[in-house]
Design an enzyme around this catalytic site. Structure first.
Site, PDB file in Angstrom:
ATOM      1  CG  ASP A 253      46.305 -63.826  73.876  1.00  0.00           C
ATOM      2  OD1 ASP A 253      46.936 -62.990  73.243  1.00  0.00           O
ATOM      3  OD2 ASP A 253      45.371 -63.540  74.635  1.00  0.00           O
ATOM      4  CG  HIS A 350      40.553 -58.097  70.808  1.00  0.00           C
ATOM      5  ND1 HIS A 350      40.096 -57.234  71.770  1.00  0.00           N
ATOM      6  CD2 HIS A 350      41.786 -58.499  71.216  1.00  0.00           C
ATOM      7  CE1 HIS A 350      40.996 -57.128  72.727  1.00  0.00           C
ATOM      8  NE2 HIS A 350      42.036 -57.880  72.412  1.00  0.00           N
TER       9      HIS A 350
END
Length: 442
Positions: A253, A350
């Site tokens: 991430d 997402h």
């Protein structure tokens, strides 16, 4: 993770890997990452062992002659921007908010910011908090007596109510207007907002706690603690090479975070000088921080197959590459379909919903910490992310992206926003100044 743009995300906007650069803290490129920001961004400059951080440890007669690279890394306090914004992610962090005590006003707030700034300057240089000797005669707690600066940063911000309590409402910027409610919010007001906010980060847990203790001690009498949260990231040198961090869902991430080398980095992250309204000049070179405690429902998430998790996020779990193909840093191809005609990156993934392409270019610099606050009686972990994002204007950064995510993000069933705060973070202090001086002395 609700509230982040894919331009700042990898693991589905849920966590960030520092400045979008790899967060393996041990590499030389990491410690000198911010050299590309230029002299005007000197608040973020990081110095390694050769940079001159002799440190608190070196003041002791029995101290070793040299610290490790991790211990000796120093971030500069003074500069155009406050530290802790463009600084690479640290291993340990504390977020704490205070309310000014009854009867405390602008004069007392200025005195507190002056004390806080001096403590931050000393600790970030690896010196005792009180400037005294480190041989037992000083009043410093000695918690980090053997350590150097360890990439310590201390960052200060003002909440909306700070301006009411200090009589400075005319200087409160529009960017501090309250955030709108979102359907996935389960916000605890006692763990949200605050007059003053402090972010502490370091690559050593004792150094970080030492700073937290010093900040709390200086605030005694003039403030009341509102809330505190503790977080962590991957430790420096834990990987064979510098890599983007993973969040507690196991996803890489932070790949898409804006980078200081980007042409539009400053306009995305930092507030420009108004040139027209002197009431807000104090915020020039500063930023806005949105802070959200986002709980990850890991028991539910871990029931999904890896393939299903990847479709929720839109990226491979192994290396963070988009499902449309390529490597971690390959731009997503949102129109690419498979042999069956289905989009390779699902329409509710997402990463798709939070991407700048789907949000009129909206982006923010996400710089979070993970957290774990124990296990509930029913066996579910209280764990997730202390989400922090930086932007020049939250109404053009966080808010539009979060609204889009609120309308159909596949990740939403697996996360819950439990606290929230919005803070105006002044520009950096020049040598001889304290943080917020241009506001409080106006």
């Amino acid at each position: 993770m609700n509230g982040k743009s894919e331009s700042n995300s990898n693991v589905g906007s849920i966590a960030t890997g520092g400045n979008g650069e790899s967060s393996g803290h041990g590499g030389l490129s990491r410690r000198r990452l911010l050299g590309g920001v230029g002299a005007t961004g000197a608040a973020g400059l990081v110095l390694g062992a050769a940079g001159g951080a002799t440190g608190y440890a070196a003041t002791r007669p029995d101290a070793p002659t040299a610290l490790t690279a991790v211990g000796s890394t120093q971030v500069m306090f003074h500069g155009k921007h406050q530290p802790g914004i463009t600084t690479p992610l640290q291993a340990c962090g504390h977020l704490v908010a205070f309310d000014l005590a009854p009867g405390t006003g602008r004069k007392e707030a200025a005195a507190l910011m002056r004390r806080w700034s001096e403590v931050a300057r000393r600790l970030m240089a690896g010196e005792p908090a009180d400037g005294g000797a480190a041989d037992g005669t000083a009043h410093d707690t000695g918690i980090s007596l053997d350590a150097g600066p360890s990439s310590l940063t201390i960052t200060f911000g003002f909440g909306r109510t700070f301006f009411d309590r200090t009589g400075l409402v005319d200087h409160r910027p529009q960017g501090l207007d309250p955030l709108p409610p979102f359907s996935n919010d389960r916000i605890d007001p006692k763990q949200s907002d605050g007059d003053l906010w402090v972010q502490i980060g370091a690559d050593d847990a004792l150094v970080a706690f030492h700073a937290l203790r010093a900040v709390q001690k200086e605030a005694a009498g003039s403030t009341r603690l509102r809330w505190q949260m503790n977080g962590f990231n991957r430790a420096p040198g834990a990987t064979a090479r510098p890599m983007t961090v993973r969040n507690l869902m196991g996803q890489i991430d932070g790949t898409g975070n804006p980078k200081p080398a980007d042409d539009d980095f400053d306009q995305r992250v930092f507030v420009p000088a108004t040139g027209t309204d002197a009431r807000y000049d104090w915020l020039a070179g500063g930023s806005y921080a949105v802070v959200r405690r986002i709980r990850m429902l890991l028991d539910d998430w871990e029931k999904l197959s890896v393939e299903r998790q990847e479709r929720v996020i839109g990226r491979r779990k192994t290396d963070g590459s988009p499902l449309s193909g390529g490597s971690e840093t390959t731009p997503m191809d949102l129109d690419k379909a498979g042999p069956d005609g289905r989009l390779l990156i699902p329409d509710n993934a997402h990463s798709r919903i939070s991407s700048p392409q789907k949000n009129s270019g909206a982006a923010m610099l996400r710089r979070p910490f993970s957290y774990h606050d124990g296990i509930a009686a029913d066996g579910t972990p209280d764990t997730g992310m202390l989400f922090i994002c930086w932007q020049a204007d939250p109404l053009r950064g966080f808010v539009p992206v979060q609204r889009k995510l609120d309308r159909g993000d596949a990740l939403s069933p697996f996360i819950r926003h439990e606290s929230s705060g919005l803070f105006a973070v002044p520009g950096g202090a020049a040598d001889g100044e304290y943080v917020g001086q241009r506001l409080l002395d106006s």
